[in-house]
Design an enzyme around this catalytic site. Structure first.
Site, PDB file in Angstrom:
ATOM      1  N   HIS A 156     -13.418 -12.806  13.318  1.00  0.00           N
ATOM      2  CA  HIS A 156     -13.477 -13.589  12.079  1.00  0.00           C
ATOM      3  C   HIS A 156     -12.180 -14.385  11.888  1.00  0.00           C
ATOM      4  O   HIS A 156     -12.205 -15.606  11.721  1.00  0.00           O
ATOM      5  CB  HIS A 156     -13.711 -12.634  10.899  1.00  0.00           C
ATOM      6  CG  HIS A 156     -13.743 -13.298   9.561  1.00  0.00           C
ATOM      7  ND1 HIS A 156     -14.906 -13.484   8.863  1.00  0.00           N
ATOM      8  CD2 HIS A 156     -12.758 -13.818   8.779  1.00  0.00           C
ATOM      9  CE1 HIS A 156     -14.637 -14.094   7.718  1.00  0.00           C
ATOM     10  NE2 HIS A 156     -13.334 -14.304   7.641  1.00  0.00           N
ATOM     11  N   GLU A 157     -11.059 -13.709  11.986  1.00  0.00           N
ATOM     12  CA  GLU A 157      -9.776 -14.397  11.780  1.00  0.00           C
ATOM     13  C   GLU A 157      -9.522 -15.395  12.901  1.00  0.00           C
ATOM     14  O   GLU A 157      -9.016 -16.497  12.666  1.00  0.00           O
ATOM     15  CB  GLU A 157      -8.627 -13.389  11.681  1.00  0.00           C
ATOM     16  CG  GLU A 157      -8.723 -12.422  10.502  1.00  0.00           C
ATOM     17  CD  GLU A 157      -8.903 -13.101   9.152  1.00  0.00           C
ATOM     18  OE1 GLU A 157      -8.406 -14.237   8.971  1.00  0.00           O
ATOM     19  OE2 GLU A 157      -9.561 -12.505   8.270  1.00  0.00           O
ATOM     20  N   LYS A 196       8.186   1.843   0.144  1.00  0.00           N
ATOM     21  CA  LYS A 196       8.755   1.175  -1.022  1.00  0.00           C
ATOM     22  C   LYS A 196       9.863   2.019  -1.650  1.00  0.00           C
ATOM     23  O   LYS A 196      10.949   1.515  -1.938  1.00  0.00           O
ATOM     24  CB  LYS A 196       7.658   0.884  -2.049  1.00  0.00           C
ATOM     25  CG  LYS A 196       6.581  -0.043  -1.527  1.00  0.00           C
ATOM     26  CD  LYS A 196       5.506  -0.297  -2.557  1.00  0.00           C
ATOM     27  CE  LYS A 196       4.699   0.925  -2.912  1.00  0.00           C
ATOM     28  NZ  LYS A 196       3.933   1.491  -1.800  1.00  0.00           N
ATOM     29  N   HIS A 254     -11.277 -18.646  12.086  1.00  0.00           N
ATOM     30  CA  HIS A 254     -10.522 -19.515  11.172  1.00  0.00           C
ATOM     31  C   HIS A 254      -9.415 -20.240  11.931  1.00  0.00           C
ATOM     32  O   HIS A 254      -9.240 -21.450  11.818  1.00  0.00           O
ATOM     33  CB  HIS A 254      -9.825 -18.687  10.082  1.00  0.00           C
ATOM     34  CG  HIS A 254     -10.719 -18.113   9.030  1.00  0.00           C
ATOM     35  ND1 HIS A 254     -11.635 -18.862   8.346  1.00  0.00           N
ATOM     36  CD2 HIS A 254     -10.802 -16.855   8.518  1.00  0.00           C
ATOM     37  CE1 HIS A 254     -12.258 -18.076   7.449  1.00  0.00           C
ATOM     38  NE2 HIS A 254     -11.771 -16.851   7.551  1.00  0.00           N
ATOM     39  N   PRO A 281       0.816  -1.214   0.000  1.00  0.00           N
ATOM     40  CA  PRO A 281       0.000   0.000   0.000  1.00  0.00           C
ATOM     41  C   PRO A 281       0.853   1.269   0.000  1.00  0.00           C
ATOM     42  O   PRO A 281       2.040   1.199   0.329  1.00  0.00           O
ATOM     43  CB  PRO A 281      -0.799  -0.103   1.309  1.00  0.00           C
ATOM     44  CG  PRO A 281      -0.533  -1.431   1.880  1.00  0.00           C
ATOM     45  CD  PRO A 281       0.620  -2.045   1.179  1.00  0.00           C
ATOM     46  N   PRO A 282       0.263   2.400  -0.363  1.00  0.00           N
ATOM     47  CA  PRO A 282       1.018   3.650  -0.386  1.00  0.00           C
ATOM     48  C   PRO A 282       1.594   3.984   0.995  1.00  0.00           C
ATOM     49  O   PRO A 282       0.977   3.683   2.004  1.00  0.00           O
ATOM     50  CB  PRO A 282      -0.031   4.704  -0.761  1.00  0.00           C
ATOM     51  CG  PRO A 282      -1.204   3.971  -1.243  1.00  0.00           C
ATOM     52  CD  PRO A 282      -1.135   2.575  -0.759  1.00  0.00           C
ATOM     53  N   GLY A 283       2.774   4.552   0.997  1.00  0.00           N
ATOM     54  CA  GLY A 283       3.363   5.037   2.247  1.00  0.00           C
ATOM     55  C   GLY A 283       4.010   3.978   3.105  1.00  0.00           C
ATOM     56  O   GLY A 283       4.386   4.229   4.248  1.00  0.00           O
TER      57      GLY A 283
END
Ligand code: ADP
Ligand code: MG
Ligand code: ZN
Length: 613
Positions: free
Chosen positions: A415-416, A198, A419, A193-195
């Site tokens: 939710h996670e 990279k 799983h 994602p931006p910021g």
């Protein structure tokens, strides 16, 4: 042609252009006369018409002779002109700018000529030949430099750094690598994602390896004129090969590397595709002894042309995720070193309070906090300044809809956890490798499992358990929040696909029997598929069985999570605090839960003792 020669040629042409322009100016301007002479003529009544432009006067006398003059004061002149009934025309002059623009004309002319020339050159498909004028033209546009940034400036993304140390090593000692016959990766794609750092990381690779570094934005190639993008790519690589070992960095590569559409109405797209093709050709053209590494960055890996990702091109892909609480603390530490803070600021608490912040937002936070301290005339940055800065940034993000609400975080955590718990409690499953509630792409969270070894065959139990693990997310949401969200749509899709193959391909359903039925070819487990047409009746039976299988898995999962709902709560809470939980932490939570449960069970099994005690 060398750069110096090209430079000289450019200079010469510019000089010629300016000369030509001046000659043209002189020819188009009528002969100048003095202002006094002009006034005298005016008094005699021989001036027919004048044109005024600022103080510049051009005009014609009654005999039709043109002249020009310069008026030191127009206000005094106007009544005189009117009294002699001279025809007046005038045009405005923007102070300063007009002259400046005029002086730019030769430069613009030359540049235009150069670009047109260039365009016809690359149209011929060769960069050489002729005068070679088109070559080396970008050398002054190619920002080559050495980077002072090192891995120490990049915090909180150790995983990515780990993947890159080998590449840095190969740049530092290329001979060591080639001697062993190893091949150095040509292309590294940084995605995230931006910021998330990279661009910073690309600079750090160059700095860490202490090799030169060419940096160029993907859009730089495209916004140029037709044909230039492709020739810039070629030139970039030629230059880079001369300076090997070195790094070429293409930021925002999606601007050129987007999927090729194959014939569109837009010329600009055509241009982009030419540029992309040139890039692909250059990447294939490297030999491994030229230590030129191409590093590219993108926020949109899904947008890239698949050709770029083929082996031998960007075969090394490094994903950078948003930092978790620990990562944010490290980034805060790096950036807060640059400011003066009061003693005792709890950076770890700040890091925990900014879920979803990217590295760039954290850098911004520190900067804003320093600004806030300065605004209030403080000697050092205080916690209150951080709070003020945080509010400001969060408000900005909220406007962009980029903050995850607390409610969404909770739903995602359960939710996670759902799983992960099903995967942990059921036998015949792959162990949980990592759970995270840090969003990636469109997913708000992720639970990763890691197979223990390469499997070639799968038992029915393993496959059914996979469906149950997929159901775990949705079931946890149902149990805790009592309502359904769209967050499970992908899970449901995968579960349906597995159930379909279980029945149609692997013949594991007793009602349908061990008969293969036609289905869409998926890639799950990579089996080959046999096609067999079947009747509408069979189709209905298959549909019924798919539904039954999934419903049975759903019910079992619901029971499992109900029986172990304390585990669910503990894990979800741990996720909300830490955001990422690895295998080791997961097993700690699990064992704590097991020993708690043992104590509880033993208390339940001997009720008399408890009441007596
Ligand atoms: P991207 O290219 O992924 O959009 P950038 O590299 O431009 O992000 O990041 C912008 C700034 O944010 C960097 O210059 C740096 O100050 C800060 N930053 C981002 N990620 C990190 C990080 N992991 N460690 C330290 N600083 C970071
Ligand atoms: Mg960037
Ligand atoms: Zn899920």
């Amino acid at each position: 042609m060398s750069n110096i020669q090209t430079g000289l040629l450019m200079l010469l042409l510019t000089a010629l252009g300016i000369l030509g322009y001046n000659v043209w100016l002189r020819e188009s301007t009528p002969p100048p006369i003095s202002y006094t002479a002009f006034l005298a003529d005016l008094d005699k009544g021989v001036i027919q018409r004048v044109h005024l432009r600022g103080g510049e006067i051009t005009g014609e006398d009654t005999k039709g002779h043109s002249f020009s003059a310069f008026a030191p004061d127009l206000t005094g002149l106007m009544p005189l002109l009117l009294s002699k009934s001279v025809e007046i025309t005038a045009e405005p002059v923007e102070p300063g700018l007009g002259g400046f623009l005029q002086s730019l004309i030769p430069v613009v002319l030359i540049l235009g000529g150069w670009l047109i020339f260039n365009r016809s050159q690359s149209g011929k498909g060769s960069g050489s030949g002729g005068s070679g004028f088109g070559k080396g033209k970008g050398s002054h546009l190619l920002p080559i430099g050495m980077s002072k940034i090192t891995f120490a400036d990049v915090a909180g993304i150790e995983e990515a750094l780990g993947e890159l140390t080998e590449i840095v090593e190969s740049l530092r000692h290329p001979e060591k690598f080639s001697k062993l016959g190893g091949h150095i990766p040509k292309g590294i794609l940084l995605q995230g994602p931006p910021g998330t750092g990279k661009t910073l990381l690309a600079r750090a690779i160059a700095g860490e390896a202490s090799v030169p570094f060419y940096s160029i934005g993907g859009s730089d190639f495209v916004e140029m004129f037709v044909g230039v993008g492709a020739s810039r790519v070629r030139e970039l690589f030629t230059e880079a090969k001369k300076n090997a070992p070195c790094i070429i960095f293409i930021d925002e590569i999606d601007a050129i590397g987007g999927k090729r559409s194959g014939g569109t109405a837009f010329g600009s797209n055509d241009e982009r595709e030419q540029t992309l093709n040139a890039l692909l050709v250059e990447m294939d053209g490297f030999s491994s002894d030229e230590t030129v590494i191409l590093v590219a960055a993108t926020n949109r890996p899904d947008m890239l042309d698949p050709a770029l990702l083929r082996p031998g091109r960007f075969d090394r892909q490094v994903t950078i995720a948003l930092p978790d609480a620990k990562g944010r603390l490290k980034i805060l530490e790096v950036h807060s070193k640059k400011i003066v803070m009061t003693i005792g600021i709890n950076l770890s608490a700040i890091a925990k309070s900014i879920p979803g912040f990217s590295g760039a937002e954290i850098a911004n936070l520190v900067n804003e906090a320093a600004l806030s301290a300065a605004k209030h005339g403080k000697q050092a940055v205080t916690l209150a300044d951080f709070e003020e800065a945080k509010d400001k940034i969060v408000m900005g993000l909220a406007r962009k809809n980029a903050v995850i609400s607390e409610k969404d975080r909770r739903v995602t955590a359960y939710h996670e956890a759902g799983h992960a718990i099903v995967a942990t409690l059921l036998p015949e499953t792959d162990p949980v490798h990592k759970i995270t509630i840090i969003p990636r792409g469109r997913a708000l969270g992720l639970t990763q499992q890691m197979p223990l070894d390469d499997r070639y065959t799968y038992s029915k139990e393993y496959i059914l358990n996979r469906i149950k693990i997929l159901m775990g997310g949705r079931v946890a949401e149902e149990l805790i929040f009592g309502r359904l969200t769209t967050g499970a749509s992908n899970d449901i899709l995968s579960a349906t696909e597995i159930a379909t193959r279980l029945i149609c391909e692997w013949g594991m359903n007793s009602t349908i029997g061990p008969v293969a039925h036609m289905h869409d070819q998926g890639e799950f487990l990579g089996g080959s598929s046999i096609m067999k047409p079947y009747s509408e009746q069979t189709a209905q039976r298959i549909d019924r069985e798919i539904k039954k299988t999934i419903e049975a898995c759903h019910a079992e999962t619901r029971q499992l999570l109900t029986d172990n709902n304390k585990f669910l709560h503990t894990l979800a809470e741990a996720l909300l605090i830490n955001e990422t939980i690895d295998a080791e932490e997961m097993s700690i939570v699990y064992h704590c839960y097991l020993s708690d449960k043992k104590i509880e069970d033993s208390l339940k099994s001997s009720p008399e003792e408890t009441t007596q005690a």
